[in-house]
Enzyme design. Structure first.
Site, PDB file in Angstrom:
ATOM      1  N   ALA A  35      42.290  46.300  56.511  1.00 35.59           N
ATOM      2  CA  ALA A  35      42.040  44.868  56.687  1.00 35.59           C
ATOM      3  C   ALA A  35      41.970  44.471  58.155  1.00 35.59           C
ATOM      4  O   ALA A  35      41.071  43.735  58.585  1.00 35.59           O
ATOM      5  CB  ALA A  35      43.128  44.067  55.978  1.00 35.59           C
ATOM      6  N   GLY A 231      33.341  28.666  47.535  1.00 31.14           N
ATOM      7  CA  GLY A 231      33.650  28.125  48.853  1.00 31.14           C
ATOM      8  C   GLY A 231      35.130  28.148  49.155  1.00 31.14           C
ATOM      9  O   GLY A 231      35.838  29.079  48.778  1.00 31.14           O
ATOM     10  N   ASP A 263      38.439  39.585  54.776  1.00 31.77           N
ATOM     11  CA  ASP A 263      38.597  39.925  56.193  1.00 31.77           C
ATOM     12  C   ASP A 263      37.487  39.278  57.018  1.00 31.77           C
ATOM     13  O   ASP A 263      37.721  38.789  58.125  1.00 31.77           O
ATOM     14  CB  ASP A 263      38.586  41.440  56.378  1.00 31.77           C
ATOM     15  CG  ASP A 263      39.658  42.130  55.553  1.00 31.77           C
ATOM     16  OD1 ASP A 263      40.743  41.546  55.387  1.00 31.77           O
ATOM     17  OD2 ASP A 263      39.413  43.254  55.077  1.00 31.77           O
TER      18      ASP A 263
END
Length: 316
Positions: A35, A231, A263
């Site tokens: 990540a 979103g 990420d």
């Protein structure tokens, strides 16, 4: 431009070349995963300086990752090789409809043995943002202490702290330990970035307003809740009242791989904060980078340059 520091465990990544359970896959392609390394790649491609802190095994995987970091131009002043343990790696399945199957080989890795003293050596004098991911917290108690001390030092210097819960239940041992550990760290952050499913696990509610209230009540400055292609929802507390902003996602004709989307979203938030963008522009950027990333097979190869990001938004 701004400067960011993050700490994490990078791994060699082997992605299946054909669909099906991992135990039946015959061939894989090698990439790099983690990540925090994904965030490092994204921040650097948007022309901000980033320092990536880690510990690698002195083995082919470690050398492969070190070369990748150098080629990407990511800072490694506080990253080092360790001969006493290997670099971790993972296998990832191929699935164009759902989250792919993932299997880790990271127990007792070099990164899991990162020395606590290193958290005191990192120079934070010119740092704008500290990015912390819940993945590194979950590796073991020592990595948690390492991140905890880094956050404590950053807070003392007034550095903005962005925390992505990035839940990995398999690494924590129990849901109870995970929720406690993640929330204790989240309460120290300025901005928290959970997915809506993560918010449900961490707060007991799937409603964005309730998730936001939970963290804002603990003094978090802002919370941005990701809801995939729908979103996101952003909340901040100002003068006793909560301000809410929503932003639509970028819907794609084809989804290639969902890993790395969060990420990429974090890259948009971190760089947007550094550049002093309006909240609306930050959310647009974060949603756009997340959408770009899920259009690519690896966890970070699709992260855009400034021009690529601008073109994607303009042509959408």
């Amino acid at each position: 431009m701004g400067k960011v520091v993050t700490v994490g465990e990078p791994m060699a990544l082997f992605v299946a070349n054909e669909e099906g359970p991992l135990d039946s896959v015959k061939t894989f392609t090698k990439y790099i995963a983690g990540a925090e390394i994904n965030v490092s790649v994204g921040v650097n491609r948007l022309e901000h300086e980033i320092e990536y802190v880690t510990q690698l095994g002195k083995d082919p995987f470690g050398k492969y990752i070190a070369r990748f970091l150098e080629e990407e131009g990511i800072g490694t002043t506080y990253s080092r090789f360790y001969e006493g343990a290997p670099t971790g790696f993972q296998l990832k399945g191929k699935d164009t409809e759902n989250d792919p199957e993932v299997f880790y080989f990271r127990k007792n890795s070099a990164a899991s043995m990162i020395p606590y003293d290193l958290s005191e050596e990192i120079n934070l004098d010119d740092v704008d943002v500290l990015h912390v991911s819940g993945v590194f917290l979950a590796v073991n108690d020592e990595t948690y202490r390492f991140a905890q001390n880094l956050v404590k030092r950053a807070k003392a210097k007034g550095i903005t702290i962005v925390f992505d819960p990035n839940l990995r239940p398999v690494l924590w041992g129990s849901t109870e330990k995970m929720v406690k550990g993640i929330n204790e760290m989240a309460f120290q952050a300025d901005y928290v970035l959970p997915g809506i499913g993560e918010g449900e696990i961490l707060t007991g509610s799937r409603e964005p307003d309730a998730i936001a209230d939970f963290y804002l009540a603990q003094g978090v400055k802002g919370i941005i809740i990701k809801d995939g292609p729908k979103g996101c929802y952003a909340y901040s507390s100002e003068q006793g009242s909560t301000q809410k902003t929503t932003a639509a996602g970028f819907k794609l004709e084809q989804l290639v791989d969902t890993v790395g989307a969060g990420d990429g979203f974090a890259v948009g938030v971190v760089t947007g904060l550094i550049e002093g963008l309006s909240l609306e522009r930050i959310l647009e950027r974060a949603n756009a980078i997340g959408a770009i990333q899920v259009s690519h097979i690896s966890d970070n190869e699709g992260l855009p340059t400034r021009q690529e990001l601008a073109d994607f938004i303009a042509n959408y």
